[in-house]
Design an enzyme around this catalytic site. Structure first.
Site, PDB file in Angstrom:
ATOM      1  N   LYS A   1      24.087-124.820 -16.608  1.00  0.00           N
ATOM      2  CA  LYS A   1      25.078-124.206 -17.506  1.00  0.00           C
ATOM      3  C   LYS A   1      24.621-122.796 -17.860  1.00  0.00           C
ATOM      4  CE  LYS A   1      28.093-126.156 -17.384  1.00  0.00           C
ATOM      5  NZ  LYS A   1      28.143-127.301 -16.554  1.00  0.00           N
TER       6      LYS A   1
ATOM      7  N   CYS B   1      40.272-120.950  -3.127  1.00  0.00           N
ATOM      8  CA  CYS B   1      41.542-120.245  -2.998  1.00  0.00           C
ATOM      9  C   CYS B   1      42.651-121.107  -3.573  1.00  0.00           C
ATOM     10  CB  CYS B   1      41.900-119.883  -1.559  1.00  0.00           C
ATOM     11  SG  CYS B   1      40.692-118.858  -0.755  1.00  0.00           S
TER      12      CYS B   1
ATOM     13  N   ARG C   1      40.292-121.331  -8.949  1.00  0.00           N
ATOM     14  CA  ARG C   1      39.941-121.699  -7.575  1.00  0.00           C
ATOM     15  C   ARG C   1      39.338-120.531  -6.793  1.00  0.00           C
ATOM     16  NH1 ARG C   1      42.612-126.482  -6.196  1.00  0.00           N
ATOM     17  NH2 ARG C   1      42.236-126.063  -4.007  1.00  0.00           N
TER      18      ARG C   1
ATOM     19  N   LYS D   1      36.168-123.032  -9.131  1.00  0.00           N
ATOM     20  CA  LYS D   1      36.127-124.367  -9.732  1.00  0.00           C
ATOM     21  C   LYS D   1      36.205-125.461  -8.688  1.00  0.00           C
ATOM     22  CE  LYS D   1      36.749-126.968 -13.544  1.00  0.00           C
ATOM     23  NZ  LYS D   1      35.442-127.124 -14.176  1.00  0.00           N
TER      24      LYS D   1
ATOM     25  N   ASN E   1      44.729-121.782   2.172  1.00  0.00           N
ATOM     26  CA  ASN E   1      43.535-122.285   1.486  1.00  0.00           C
ATOM     27  C   ASN E   1      42.802-123.188   2.464  1.00  0.00           C
ATOM     28  OD1 ASN E   1      43.070-124.968  -0.895  1.00  0.00           O
ATOM     29  ND2 ASN E   1      41.611-123.465  -0.240  1.00  0.00           N
ATOM     30  N   GLY E   2      41.565-122.828   2.795  1.00  0.00           N
ATOM     31  CA  GLY E   2      40.792-123.652   3.730  1.00  0.00           C
ATOM     32  C   GLY E   2      40.017-122.766   4.678  1.00  0.00           C
TER      33      GLY E   2
ATOM     34  N   GLU F   1      24.675-120.342 -14.669  1.00  0.00           N
ATOM     35  CA  GLU F   1      25.953-120.041 -14.020  1.00  0.00           C
ATOM     36  C   GLU F   1      26.843-119.130 -14.855  1.00  0.00           C
ATOM     37  OE1 GLU F   1      28.719-123.267 -13.165  1.00  0.00           O
ATOM     38  OE2 GLU F   1      28.002-124.384 -14.886  1.00  0.00           O
TER      39      GLU F   1
ATOM     40  N   TRP G   1      38.942-116.810  -2.834  1.00  0.00           N
ATOM     41  CA  TRP G   1      37.480-116.888  -2.916  1.00  0.00           C
ATOM     42  C   TRP G   1      37.013-116.647  -1.493  1.00  0.00           C
ATOM     43  CZ3 TRP G   1      33.334-119.591  -0.905  1.00  0.00           C
ATOM     44  CH2 TRP G   1      32.144-119.528  -1.633  1.00  0.00           C
TER      45      TRP G   1
ATOM     46  N   GLU H   1      21.263-130.121 -16.050  1.00  0.00           N
ATOM     47  CA  GLU H   1      22.609-129.683 -16.416  1.00  0.00           C
ATOM     48  C   GLU H   1      22.546-128.490 -17.377  1.00  0.00           C
ATOM     49  OE1 GLU H   1      25.365-129.950 -15.236  1.00  0.00           O
ATOM     50  OE2 GLU H   1      26.838-129.566 -16.802  1.00  0.00           O
TER      51      GLU H   1
ATOM     52  N   HIS I   1       2.212-129.191 -11.395  1.00  0.00           N
ATOM     53  CA  HIS I   1       1.992-129.198  -9.943  1.00  0.00           C
ATOM     54  C   HIS I   1       2.421-127.873  -9.314  1.00  0.00           C
ATOM     55  CE1 HIS I   1       0.720-133.321 -10.066  1.00  0.00           C
ATOM     56  NE2 HIS I   1       1.767-133.594 -10.841  1.00  0.00           N
TER      57      HIS I   1
HETATM   58  C1  F6R Z   1      29.098-126.507 -12.809  1.00  0.00           C
HETATM   59  C2  F6R Z   1      30.168-127.115 -12.056  1.00  0.00           C
HETATM   60  C3  F6R Z   1      29.919-127.424 -10.633  1.00  0.00           C
HETATM   61  C4  F6R Z   1      30.687-128.679 -10.203  1.00  0.00           C
HETATM   62  C5  F6R Z   1      30.524-128.895  -8.695  1.00  0.00           C
HETATM   63  C6  F6R Z   1      31.223-130.148  -8.229  1.00  0.00           C
HETATM   64  O1  F6R Z   1      29.474-126.270 -14.131  1.00  0.00           O
HETATM   65  O2  F6R Z   1      31.245-127.320 -12.550  1.00  0.00           O
HETATM   66  O3  F6R Z   1      28.563-127.552 -10.359  1.00  0.00           O
HETATM   67  O4  F6R Z   1      30.185-129.769 -10.910  1.00  0.00           O
HETATM   68  O5  F6R Z   1      31.036-127.794  -8.006  1.00  0.00           O
HETATM   69  O6  F6R Z   1      32.591-130.052  -8.430  1.00  0.00           O
HETATM   70  P1  F6R Z   1      33.493-131.331  -8.510  1.00  0.00           P
HETATM   71  O7  F6R Z   1      33.055-132.116  -9.697  1.00  0.00           O
HETATM   72  O8  F6R Z   1      34.871-130.809  -8.620  1.00  0.00           O
HETATM   73  O9  F6R Z   1      33.252-132.102  -7.235  1.00  0.00           O
END
Ligand code: F6R
Length: 609
Positions: free
Chosen positions: A486, A2, A27, A604, A101-102, A489, A75, A482, A505
């Site tokens: 990517k 949020c 957010r 994010k 927010n929280g 997501e 969110w 990673e 396995h």
């Molecule tokens: C994926 C991505 C997330 C963040 C994760 C941690 O592309 O961005 O997996 O890496 O939510 O977020 P931070 O780095 O802000 O702690």
């Protein structure tokens, strides 16, 4: 999650609120809303869906001339995304409007207590209790009313509140969730981050937990927990409004992929000076380095994948046992961390709830914490014993790219730094590795140039697929994790990453004719081993896309598809290898018409556990 914003000044509030919410959408983006004051009334407009929905509702109404308002982008945690659950929430008689927010952990008890007093709840949110409590606690003084209310709440919150009796003011407080207050010629702002306000203010105040802030159009007053006014010195707000532009790119993600050489260059310029590694806010003596028993790298998501690379890199360079953990698991087990261990918390946002909790746990056990963070002034950046800032600049696309690359660059520096302190590396080896690290921006640039169009054309292979597997060993395994994250997501293709040797396995039973397997084969130590695993999936008719360095072009070009990255040092190859994987995901998602910068269900900054 949020995002919240508030404005009071001489100008119309709504344009600031809408622009700020647009910049805060990273957010959370399942509903939005604003509240403004006009005379002695509070007007609320809110809507389920993206900000564009709210904007069109506002555009269809008479233009508001209000100069005071608050806004929220959500969110969902408590209650589904819906108009009624979106913020701002009004108190029973409409005296207060609140954005939050929280998470309020004791909201159920508070709610039933309020219900006994006849309060009727309109939404399923935890936030609505705050609005009603404010009204019940109201004593005619905003600061003491907010203080009394905040004392009843447990959990995390950043709050912006309007009160009908004080139509020119906004009152705020925070605990555990971020909040900044910014001032300038245009007025007084409050927000979850400075990005929302950049270009409109030049000073930023960072209130501490429990402080109460009263915003007027030309004045900000801070009060401590004892309600005594305190004076805080602001910092200069250096962000420019252009930091949030797409600069001609269709998506922030592509812009941020292209910005990686510069972001890494900027990060390294703060760390490598005159051919030596030295960090601004982190240093150890030889004795302190020798006393380190183990290193714990704790993080979430992509930052955790950097940590997985970090384990291989730091152990190889230093011999120090290095453990990498997912913060949400680490915080609830009893890791044998002691004061002789160093914990590295990696986070782009610096606000990830699980990483913050893991950090607290480590500190309780007496270990020192090194924060590796992109957002300066964030909770993780301020709470470590030491901090290293990546200089990626604002990262807006939900899927991280440039922050990831900067974090990796710092991990290389840390490995070389520890190893040099321990006397493992000779001066000559040290200089050679530093040279390799310094050439990273060019390596990344060259990799973008070499792989972009191939990644774009090969993305065609994935667009109709339901599943994909990414395999690798060593640092290739971290890249596999990673790359897989990517892809899933942003394109919503189910994808998994496996250590290449682990497939047989269990997972290999999923391989059928045509199953897409992306084989990462850039870690020189294990190339031949991964190659054998590739043969195993090929024998089951998988369709293999291999990624490796130019050196291995000959071997991998006989596979179904390949992407060749430029030859680079074994230390820095993870930085090159990740580039085509980012591009592949981007172009796949583009072809599947996905919402690349704001994938469904994500945010994010993950400020809830
Ligand atoms: C994926 C991505 C997330 C963040 C994760 C941690 O592309 O961005 O997996 O890496 O939510 O977020 P931070 O780095 O802000 O702690």
């Amino acid at each position: 999650m949020c995002g919240i914003i508030g404005y009071t000044g001489n100008n119309k509030a709504v344009p600031y609120l809408l622009e700020g919410l647009g910049r805060l959408e990273y957010r959370g983006y399942d509903s939005t809303g604003i509240a403004t004051t006009q005379g002695n009334s509070i007007n609320i407009t809110k809507a389920k869906g993206r900000l564009s929905v709210l904007k069109s509702i506002i555009a269809s109404k008479k233009q508001s001339t209000s100069t005071v308002g608050i806004g929220h982008t959500r969110w969902a945690t408590h209650g589904e995304p819906s108009t009624v659950n979106s913020h701002p929430h009004l108190s029973r008689n409409g005296l207060f409007a609140v954005v939050h927010n929280g998470i309020i952990e004791n909201y159920k008890e508070l709610k039933s207590d309020l219900q006994k007093d006849g309060y009727v709840f309109r939404s399923d949110t935890d936030t609505e209790v705050i609005a009603h409590l404010l009204e019940r606690n109201y004593d005619g003084d905003l600061v003491s009313t907010v203080s009394k209310t905040a004392k009843m709440l447990t959990g995390a919150y950043a709050l912006c509140i309007l009160c009908r009796d004080f139509p020119e003011k906004i009152v705020c407080t925070r605990l555990g969730s971020p909040l900044v207050v910014c001032t300038g010629d245009e007025g007084t702002f409050v927000s979850s981050d400075t990005l929302a306000i950049s270009g409109h203010a030049d000073k930023v105040f960072r209130p501490k937990a429990g402080e109460i802030i009263l915003l007027a159009k030309d004045k900000v007053s801070f009060f401590n927990k004892a309600l005594k006014e305190i004076f805080i010195t602001p910092e200069k707000l250096t962000l420019k409004s252009t930091d949030t532009d797409k600069e001609g790119y269709e998506h922030y993600m592509l812009k941020e992929i292209m910005e990686q050489p510069e972001a890494v260059r900027s990060t390294l310029s703060h760390i490598i000076k005159n051919g030596r590694i030295s960090f601004d806010s982190f240093s150890l003596t030889k004795q302190e380095a020798e006393a380190i028993r183990g290193i714990y790298i704790v993080a979430c998501g992509s930052a955790y994948h950097v940590g997985v690379s970090g384990k291989y890199i730091i152990e190889k360079l230093t011999g120090i046992p290095t453990h990498t953990d997912i913060a949400s698991e680490f915080r609830y087990r009893n890791p044998p961390v002691s004061k002789n261990d160093l914990c590295i918390i990696i986070s782009q946002s610096g606000e990830t709830a699980d990483s913050i909790a893991a950090m607290k746990k480590v500190k309780e056990k007496g270990a020192k914490v090194l924060s590796l963070v992109n957002v300066e002034g964030s909770t993780i950046s301020l709470s470590g014993d030491y901090v290293i800032h990546t200089k990626a600049g604002p990262e807006i696309a939900v899927a991280t790219t440039k922050a990831y690359s900067c974090q990796l660059a710092v991990i290389y520096c840390l490995g070389v730094y520890f190893s040099s302190l321990l006397g493992i590396l000779s001066e000559k080896e040290q200089s050679r590795l530093i040279e390799e690290i310094l050439s990273l921006p060019e390596t990344i640039e060259a990799t973008i140039v070499a792989t972009r169009s191939k990644a774009e054309s090969l993305s065609e292979l994935f667009t109709e697929k339901e599943h994909a597997y990414f395999i690798g060993r060593g640092t290739d395994y971290a890249a596999a994790m990673e790359g897989s994250l990517k892809l899933k997501e942003i394109s919503y293709i189910h994808s998994e990453a496996y250590g290449a040797g682990e497939l047989k396995h269990g997972t290999i039973s999923l391989i059928e004719p045509g199953t897409m397997v992306v084989a990462l084969m850039s870690d020189e130590n294990v190339f031949t081993k991964t190659y054998s695993n590739v043969r195993e999936v090929k024998a089951r008719s998988a369709r293999v896309l291999a990624v490796s360095t130019k050196k291995h072009e000959h071997e991998i070009s006989s596979l179904d598809h390949c992407i060749i990255i430029p030859d680079c040092s074994s230390l820095t190859v993870p930085s090159a290898e990740i580039i085509p994987l980012q591009l592949l995901s981007y172009f796949t998602a583009l072809k599947r018409s996905c919402d690349i910068d704001k994938p469904r269900n994500l945010a994010k900054s993950v400020t809830v556990e």
